[in-house]
Structures are given as C-alpha cells and as structure tokens.
Design an enzyme around this catalytic site. Structure first.
Site, PDB file in Angstrom:
ATOM      1  N   LYS A   1       0.683  -1.092   0.066  1.00 61.38           N
ATOM      2  CA  LYS A   1      -0.022  -0.049  -0.045  1.00 61.38           C
ATOM      3  C   LYS A   1       0.822   1.257   0.130  1.00 61.38           C
ATOM      4  CE  LYS A   1      -4.344  -1.905   1.763  1.00 61.38           C
ATOM      5  NZ  LYS A   1      -5.457  -1.653   2.875  1.00 61.38           N
TER       6      LYS A   1
ATOM      7  N   LYS B   1      -4.196 -10.647  -7.482  1.00 62.34           N
ATOM      8  CA  LYS B   1      -5.199 -11.096  -6.609  1.00 62.34           C
ATOM      9  C   LYS B   1      -6.333 -10.035  -7.031  1.00 62.34           C
ATOM     10  CE  LYS B   1      -5.717  -8.740  -2.303  1.00 62.34           C
ATOM     11  NZ  LYS B   1      -6.754  -8.600  -1.172  1.00 62.34           N
TER      12      LYS B   1
ATOM     13  N   LYS C   1     -10.550  -4.420  -5.386  1.00 60.98           N
ATOM     14  CA  LYS C   1     -11.080  -3.214  -6.163  1.00 60.98           C
ATOM     15  C   LYS C   1      -9.979  -2.239  -6.379  1.00 60.98           C
ATOM     16  CE  LYS C   1     -12.667  -2.494  -1.622  1.00 60.98           C
ATOM     17  NZ  LYS C   1     -13.235  -3.844  -0.777  1.00 60.98           N
TER      18      LYS C   1
HETATM   19  P1  ADP Z   1      -9.820  -5.545  -1.153  1.00 62.40           P
HETATM   20  O1  ADP Z   1      -8.440  -6.284  -1.331  1.00 62.40           O
HETATM   21  O2  ADP Z   1     -10.621  -5.749  -2.268  1.00 62.40           O
HETATM   22  O3  ADP Z   1      -9.442  -4.174  -0.719  1.00 62.40           O
HETATM   23  P2  ADP Z   1     -10.452  -6.032   1.674  1.00 62.40           P
HETATM   24  O4  ADP Z   1      -9.168  -5.933   2.114  1.00 62.40           O
HETATM   25  O5  ADP Z   1     -11.364  -5.246   2.020  1.00 62.40           O
HETATM   26  O6  ADP Z   1     -10.650  -6.433  -0.031  1.00 62.40           O
HETATM   27  O7  ADP Z   1     -10.904  -7.489   2.219  1.00 62.40           O
HETATM   28  C1  ADP Z   1     -11.968  -8.085   2.985  1.00 62.40           C
HETATM   29  C2  ADP Z   1     -11.714  -9.649   3.015  1.00 62.40           C
HETATM   30  O8  ADP Z   1     -11.852 -10.461   1.793  1.00 62.40           O
HETATM   31  C3  ADP Z   1     -10.386 -10.073   3.774  1.00 62.40           C
HETATM   32  O9  ADP Z   1     -10.577 -11.089   4.582  1.00 62.40           O
HETATM   33  C4  ADP Z   1      -9.426 -10.445   2.599  1.00 62.40           C
HETATM   34  O10 ADP Z   1      -8.627 -11.381   2.799  1.00 62.40           O
HETATM   35  C5  ADP Z   1     -10.537 -11.042   1.603  1.00 62.40           C
HETATM   36  N1  ADP Z   1     -10.278 -11.114   0.313  1.00 62.40           N
HETATM   37  C6  ADP Z   1      -9.959  -9.849  -0.624  1.00 62.40           C
HETATM   38  N2  ADP Z   1      -9.643 -10.000  -1.697  1.00 62.40           N
HETATM   39  C7  ADP Z   1      -9.463 -11.307  -1.726  1.00 62.40           C
HETATM   40  C8  ADP Z   1      -9.124 -12.299  -2.886  1.00 62.40           C
HETATM   41  N3  ADP Z   1      -8.799 -12.029  -3.982  1.00 62.40           N
HETATM   42  N4  ADP Z   1      -9.314 -13.615  -2.719  1.00 62.40           N
HETATM   43  C9  ADP Z   1      -9.793 -14.373  -1.507  1.00 62.40           C
HETATM   44  N5  ADP Z   1      -9.995 -13.545  -0.365  1.00 62.40           N
HETATM   45  C10 ADP Z   1      -9.900 -11.931  -0.488  1.00 62.40           C
END
Ligand code: ADP
Ligand code: TRP
Length: 326
Positions: free
Chosen positions: A113, A194, A197
């Site tokens: 980040k 991965k 968003k």
């Molecule tokens: P993002 O990475 O889209 O901002 P968040 O950080 O809000 O998502 O993640 C919320 C939850 O979803 C966490 O437990 C995170 O580990 C899981 N998560 C986010 N992206 C993935 C992914 N691509 N595959 C599996 N789990 C995910």
C-alpha cells in the site's frame, strides 16, 4: 457449554467482490451457527487510505447491505460498525507500546500500500495491523476467518498476544486464521494479480453485478490451452470459479475438452457467467429489498454494537488492571 469466539471485519471501501465472498464472507455465513461471532465494518481501518466524508456513511451502509443480503443473521451474531465500538482503539494504543516498528514495516500489505500510494504513507497505514490485533483480541477471539492476504496480520496478532502475556502475565489466547479452500481469488482480466477493487472495476466481479455485466466482464478474461493440453492461468481461474460456484460437473466436462483440445472458451464463459448470476440472484433481490429501509439497517448496526461493547469494555477494564493503570 459456551461457543468459541470468532471475529472478522471488512473495510467500507467499496462494493464486495467474489474474492471477498469466496475468501471471507462465505465462511462468515457458514460459521455463524457454531461460534459466538463478532462481524464488523472496519471503518477506522478504512481511514488509512484517505477518504471523502461525504461518501463514507454510504460505504458503511453498503457493506452492511452486503453482509445482510449474503446471509449474515443479526439475531445470531453481533454485526456492527467499528466506530460504534471504539474501545478497540484504546486497546490498540496499549498494543502500540509493545509492538516494535520493525515488525510493522515488514508487513506485506504495508509495503504494497505504501508503494502504491507514496504520497499518503500515514502512521495509520503502518499501525493498521495493531488496530486489527486489538479488534480480534478485545473480543477474546479464538478464530479469525479471512482471505490469505490477511494471514500475516493474524500472525502478528498472535505475537502481540504473546508479547502482552510475557510482559503482564497470561491473559490473551492466541487466535488462529480460518481460510476457505479458495483463499486467494485472482483478477478476471489479469490472473497474475489478486482480485482487488484497488486495481479497478474490470478486475472484479461484484456481488451486485447484474447478469449482463458479469457476462461482459468474463468475456474479457484471457484464456488458452498450453501445448500439453493444460489450461493457461486465465482458463484455470475460470474453471476454479465454476467449481467454487457449484458447477462441478460442467467444470469436469470443460477440463476434458481442454485436455482433448476441443474446448470452446466462449461456451465456458457463458456457462460461468450464468452460474455466477444464478448464484447471486437471491442476494441481488434481497439487497434491493433491504436497501429500501435504511433505518432498519442502521438499527441493526446499533444493536450489534450494543452486544459487542460490554465484552470490549470488560476486556479494557481487565487489561487496565493487568497493566497497573486502574
Ligand atoms: P480488497 O483487497 O478488495 O480491498 P478487503 O481488503 O476489504 O478487499 O478484504 C476483505 C476480506 O476479503 C479479507 O478477509 C480479505 O482477505 C478477503 N479478500 C480480499 N480479496 C480477496 C481475494 N482476491 N481472494 C480471497 N480473499 C480475498
Ligand atoms: N484488515 C482486514 C482487511 O483488509 C479488515 C479487518 C480489520 C479485519 N480488522 C479485522 C479482519 C479483524 C479480521 C479481523 O480485509
């Protein structure tokens, strides 16, 4: 006998995608009968990315809708906004005084980040995993369902629990992550990354996406078969999603077609889009209904915080006693 405790949160930074669902939310729903669950909207964590005060409430509301429409049952769990149970920030301060900066500087999420956003490397971004440890330990959690990217933070939480216990005497248990089989879902258009968003809407399939949107996104996915009759990363990603959303028989047929090199990827894409659309049809319907009644949603969050706070307050009282400031 009382149930073991489980804690997890999702940041209000945008719509939830199928990576959030398969990696985390699906487990939240399955586990809510067997554990004492604290599920929250990680508002304070989300401030580390910078935010617009005009839209934050709306983002919080939307994550609440996603949780509820996906099947989180507020009569079984405490579902709340982190900002309504702010004792976690107080515990985070105590943990700050036990956590070496170097441990935070080596966190993968912090490095990623801060590389992406070199102009806003604030203390909150560095301190993020300490607040996460406080979220988890304040409810005395034993389990933490998360996607793979959050495992390092749960490991740090275990260390913080240990540092606290070594310094002040045994108090916190060491919580463990719970992962789903699909712990890391890859982007639709770039399967080397991965699904997140933060890369953009075309990388993600959102739970709210309508069938035509889902199909258009999947159409753009890269596919292909290697010389050995093995699927490329992109094709393997689509097959995995097909299996995860329950179309295992179709996936087996497509796998055979890939081996025989008779596969029609356009057909695989249409079947996958339909499978995902159908899987979330009830979700979309329920979400549209819930959306009509904002007071009901805000009330659920308030009641969730009322369930959570006495536990958090008790932990804080005991921690303060333990560290000799009360
Ligand atoms: P993002 O990475 O889209 O901002 P968040 O950080 O809000 O998502 O993640 C919320 C939850 O979803 C966490 O437990 C995170 O580990 C899981 N998560 C986010 N992206 C993935 C992914 N691509 N595959 C599996 N789990 C995910
Ligand atoms: N850091 C998590 C994420 O980005 C959100 C989160 C905050 C969390 N506090 C938590 C997850 C406590 C599990 C437990 O997804």
């Amino acid at each position: 006998m009382s149930k073991p405790t489980l804690v997890s949160g999702i940041q209000p930074t945008g719509k939830l995608h199928i990576g959030n669902y398969l990696g985390a939310l699906k487990n939240f729903i399955q586990l809510q009968n067997d554990y004492e669950c604290y599920y929250f909207i990680a508002t304070y964590h989300s401030l580390t990315a910078g935010h617009d005060p005009k839209t934050k409430r709306d983002l919080i509301f939307n994550v609440a809708l996603d949780y509820l429409a996906a099947g989180i049952d507020p009569s079984k769990v405490a579902l709340f906004n982190q900002a309504d149970a702010p004792e976690c920030t107080e515990l985070a301060w105590i943990f700050n005084c036990l956590t070496p900066i170097a441990e935070l500087e080596r966190m993968t999420q912090f490095k990623d980040k801060s590389a992406k956003n070199a102009k806003n490397i604030n203390i909150g971004l560095l301190d993020y995993p300490v607040l996460q440890a406080a979220d988890i330990l304040i409810y005395r959690a034993e389990k933490v369902p998360v996607g793979e990217d959050q495992v390092q933070h749960v490991e740090l939480t275990r260390n913080i629990a240990r540092w606290f216990n070594n310094t002040y005497g045994q108090y916190f248990k060491q919580p463990e992550p719970i992962l789903t089989k699909a712990k890391r879902i890859m982007s639709i258009i770039d399967p080397t990354k991965k699904m997140s968003k933060s890369y953009g809407d075309n990388h993600c399939i959102y739970l709210t996406d309508e069938p035509d949107v889902i199909l258009n996104k999947i159409k753009k996915a890269p596919t292909g078969t290697g010389t050995e009759g093995t699927p490329t990363h992109g094709a393997a990603n689509l097959l995995m999603l097909l299996e995860e959303f329950g179309a295992t028989e179709e996936a087996a047929i497509f796998k055979k077609d890939i081996k025989n090199k008779t596969i029609k990827y356009s057909k695989l894409k249409t079947v996958l889009a339909k499978t995902i659309s159908n899987y979330f049809a009830d979700f979309r319907k329920k979400r549209k209904e819930l959306e009509k009644n904002p007071d009901y949603i805000w009330n659920i969050l308030k009641q969730g915080a009322e369930k959570a706070r006495p536990i958090a307050e008790r932990t804080m009282r005991e921690v303060k006693e333990k560290i000799g400031i009360l």
